[in-house]
Design an enzyme around this catalytic site. Sequence first.
Site, PDB file in Angstrom:
ATOM      1  N   ALA A   1      75.860  22.047 -71.219  1.00  0.00           N
ATOM      2  CA  ALA A   1      75.932  23.509 -71.179  1.00  0.00           C
ATOM      3  C   ALA A   1      74.603  24.079 -70.698  1.00  0.00           C
ATOM      4  CB  ALA A   1      76.286  24.070 -72.556  1.00  0.00           C
ATOM      5  N   ASP A   2      74.667  25.311 -70.232  1.00  0.00           N
ATOM      6  CA  ASP A   2      73.455  26.023 -69.837  1.00  0.00           C
ATOM      7  C   ASP A   2      73.662  27.501 -70.122  1.00  0.00           C
ATOM      8  OD1 ASP A   2      70.797  25.485 -68.162  1.00  0.00           O
ATOM      9  OD2 ASP A   2      71.576  27.456 -67.610  1.00  0.00           O
ATOM     10  N   THR A   3      72.604  28.170 -70.587  1.00  0.00           N
ATOM     11  CA  THR A   3      72.706  29.569 -70.974  1.00  0.00           C
ATOM     12  C   THR A   3      71.703  30.429 -70.221  1.00  0.00           C
ATOM     13  OG1 THR A   3      73.477  28.942 -73.187  1.00  0.00           O
ATOM     14  CG2 THR A   3      72.620  31.186 -72.925  1.00  0.00           C
TER      15      THR A   3
ATOM     16  N   GLY B   1      77.397  28.454 -69.422  1.00  0.00           N
ATOM     17  CA  GLY B   1      78.229  27.600 -68.601  1.00  0.00           C
ATOM     18  C   GLY B   1      78.439  26.258 -69.283  1.00  0.00           C
TER      19      GLY B   1
END
Length: 204
Positions: free
Chosen positions: A77-79, A115
């Site tokens: 994930a990426d924020t 994401g």
Amino acid sequence: MPASPPLILASRSARRAALLRAAGFAFTQQTPPFDDPPQPEATDAAHTAEMIAADLAWRKAASLHSLVAAEAVVLAADTICVDADGQLIGQPRDSAHARQMIQQFANTTHEVVSGVALLGPGDAPPQRFADTTVVHVGFISDEQIDRYLQTRAWRGKAGGYNLFDRQQAGWPITVTGDPATVVGLPMRRLLPALRQRGVTPDGA
């Protein structure tokens, strides 16, 4: 009934691990061999925050996927935060940068985009998606910011803060959407995606 495939969280984030653990999942946590850029950048005007977050999550997952067992499911994930002017905001470089981010968010609304990428098990079709939550921050005094910066809890966090931690501290923060997206893992969308891959909580 077939056993749930092993789940690997491709992230060093304690917050993402806590969300998975609270949902009842058993998993291992591995840092992907990918240099995560602290400040996300759009390559062109059509490259949205959701596209960037999903792409970064995908690159993290792909960097680890070839190094683990084929029957495993790799979750990455990426924020990214997006301020009221549409500027992309990643992780603070230092405490002064964290202060700037928090002051920028105070008394206004911003978005948080997380994401997600899923790879495996085996030849299961890969998947990536992103979720956006709207965050409104009220007035935060300089004294509150000073106390927070001294804790160094801003390190490694998109936008320089953790939602649940700051709400518990009494900061006036409200959300429209999935609060877990702000923390770094959009659980409302992730849970059905994991079920489709046969990954279920312990005992489910």
